[in-house]
Design a protein around this motif. Structure first.
Motif, PDB file in Angstrom:
ATOM      1  N   LEU A 276      63.330  42.589  38.217  1.00 46.47           N
ATOM      2  CA  LEU A 276      62.257  41.594  38.075  1.00 46.47           C
ATOM      3  C   LEU A 276      60.886  42.209  38.314  1.00 46.47           C
ATOM      4  N   LYS A 336      60.523  36.062  30.802  1.00 45.40           N
ATOM      5  CA  LYS A 336      60.884  37.476  31.057  1.00 45.40           C
ATOM      6  C   LYS A 336      62.038  37.909  30.152  1.00 45.40           C
ATOM      7  N   GLN A 371      65.939  33.625  38.677  1.00 47.32           N
ATOM      8  CA  GLN A 371      64.547  33.180  38.736  1.00 47.32           C
ATOM      9  C   GLN A 371      64.379  31.827  38.037  1.00 47.32           C
ATOM     10  N   PRO A 377      62.646  36.538  43.784  1.00 50.04           N
ATOM     11  CA  PRO A 377      63.312  37.842  43.632  1.00 50.04           C
ATOM     12  C   PRO A 377      63.874  38.412  44.940  1.00 50.04           C
TER      13      PRO A 377
END
Ligand code: CMC
Length: 435
Positions: A276, A336, A371, A377
């Protein structure tokens, strides 16, 4: 001469030795007879990082890294992820077979009724600094359980062992949830026995003022699947730590804390948090080629890529990608994911990664799901530790019951100095100390 054997000629002495081969291995101790003189210690193997050394016989988890196969007790991981709950899989790992309906009912009941933490444990955890890393809190608290359950030292009593195993599997979600809430300054939420394992974990994490926490079923099931995928993985770094520390007959809390310490490292379970951070650093899809170039030039590693035993796609990563789709339907897509997919696409076409057989591993996509589900994280590695406890404890029991095992104690190749004359401190000089 046995057919399954290996003949070695020692060119130093011209002597020939025949060693039995069993299960594709020779016994390292059989090499000891290979000596240049009676005073010679005998031949050893040198294998830093255990690249080619089997340290045990095991019937728990099977991996064929070249073919991307992972099985627990003979069942393919894909089948278990589709049909079982995590507690069912934990039972399988620990007892060797899938439970019957009644056995599962009893097992779930037992685990559910061990989820409470002793109040002294809660107070202990509340003394951590507000920004303590959840994994460090988890490790220290698991070790501290040894003070709450001193009888756990009786490791050769199977009933006593089973009780500690149940406690560990039951209490890890409670400890992790408390670590999370401590970091936010929220009060501890006590377990709710009406909920299943993952729902109860979510309850302890996220319940606020509502009278009863209701978990979103898709998210609770996704977490359960992730727990199944992380439950065991053969002789990885933390399982090896579990066996090594356990071989000194240390109690299961201290032993599990040691294994969790190994898991916390960024090359092992800590990689999910690092992925992450890496995706944050990359920032957007356009920056991926430049990032890959940097890695190829030797500046860091692509976190969540590569594996000691998988030289083919990690089968767990495939299931995680599928689970991610289910989660994103509820939570919305984690942006992401686009960076991760682009990273994977470019890496899988790039000669550097292809030649080295580097594929996404379990940690590559898990963080993106965590997430999206609302985890920070810093929590990711603790989410790995909760289910891995079942694997560690299965490996620990197997080690204790294996009559061939002894205290783990490798040899070394000495590279230091010969004996030196002692010089009193008043007569030492920098030059002398260095010669
Ligand atoms: N990015 C770039 N290059 C890599 C990577 C990577 N992630 N992984 C390995 N390599 C290169 C490595 O530099 C070496 O290159 P060369 O032959 O030119 O020296 C080659 O590939 C072989 O790698 P290795 O370091 O000898 O492999 P290993 O078996 O010792 O290490 C690993 C395995 C998982 C520690 C390593 O691949 C790595 O550090 N990956 C990133 C961290 C990670 O994702 N860890 C999670 C592992 S899976 C879940 C778990 O165990 O918890």
């Amino acid at each position: 001469m046995a057919q399954q054997s290996l003949t070695i000629t020692d060119n130093r002495t011209n002597q020939t030795y025949t060693l039995p081969v069993e299960n594709g291995t020779i016994r390292a101790m059989d090499l000891r007879q290979i000596k240049t003189s009676p005073e010679d210690f005998g031949l050893m193997t040198y294998d830093p990082a255990f690249m080619n050394t089997a340290s045990c016989r095991s019937s728990i988890t099977f991996i064929d890294g070249d073919r991307g196969i992972l099985r627990y007790r003979g069942y393919p991981i894909e089948v278990l992820a589709e049909h079982c709950t995590y507690l069912e899989v934990a039972y399988l790992l620990l007892f060797g077979d899938l439970p019957t309906e009644q056995e599962l009912k009893n097992w779930v009941h037992e685990i559910t009724h061990h989820t409470m933490l002793h109040e002294s444990t809660r107070h202990f955890m509340q003394q951590f600094r507000y920004n303590a890393h959840p994994m460090a809190m988890l490790i220290s608290t698991v070790a501290a359980l040894s003070t709450v359950y001193p009888e756990s030292k009786d490791i050769f009593n199977p009933d006593n062992r089973l009780l500690q195993i149940k406690r560990l599997i039951a209490k890890l979600p409670s400890i992790t949830a408390l670590a999370y809430r401590h970091s936010l300054g929220f009060p501890y939420v006590y377990p709710d026995n009406d909920l299943n394992y993952t729902e109860n974990f979510m309850n302890m994490l996220w319940k606020m003022v509502e009278p009863k926490y209701v978990a979103t079923p898709v998210l609770a099931r996704a977490l359960d699947i992730l727990f199944i995928l992380h439950a065991d993985h053969e002789q990885n770094c933390s399982a090896n730590t579990m066996r090594c520390v356990g071989s000194a007959h240390t109690d299961p809390y201290l032993t599990t804390a040691a294994a969790a310490g190994a898991l916390a490292g960024p090359l092992h379970g800590g990689a999910n948090e690092e992925v992450l951070k890496m995706l944050d650093e990359i920032g957007s899809k356009q920056n991926v080629p430049a990032y890959i170039k940097k890695i190829k030039e030797g500046h860091g590693k692509l976190m969540g890529f590569g594996h000691r035993v998988y030289k083919n796609y990690d089968p767990r990563a495939k299931i995680i990608k599928w689970t991610a789709e289910q989660v994103f339907e509820v939570t919305g897509r984690n942006p992401k994911l686009d960076i991760a997919l682009e990273l994977e696409r470019i890496a899988l076409e790039d000669d550097y990664f292809v030649k080295r057989k580097l594929y996404p591993n379990v940690d590559f996509y898990s963080g993106i799901i965590y997430q999206a589900m609302g985890f920070k994280p810093e929590m990711f590695t603790a989410l790995f530790a909760i289910p891995r406890a079942a694997g560690w404890l299965a490996q620990w029991q197997e080690m204790l019951n294996d009559t061939e095992q002894k205290i783990a104690r490798p040899r070394q190749v000495w590279t230091g100095r010969e004996v030196r004359p002692f010089v009193p401190i008043t007569k030492r000089s920098l030059d002398m100390a260095r010669t």
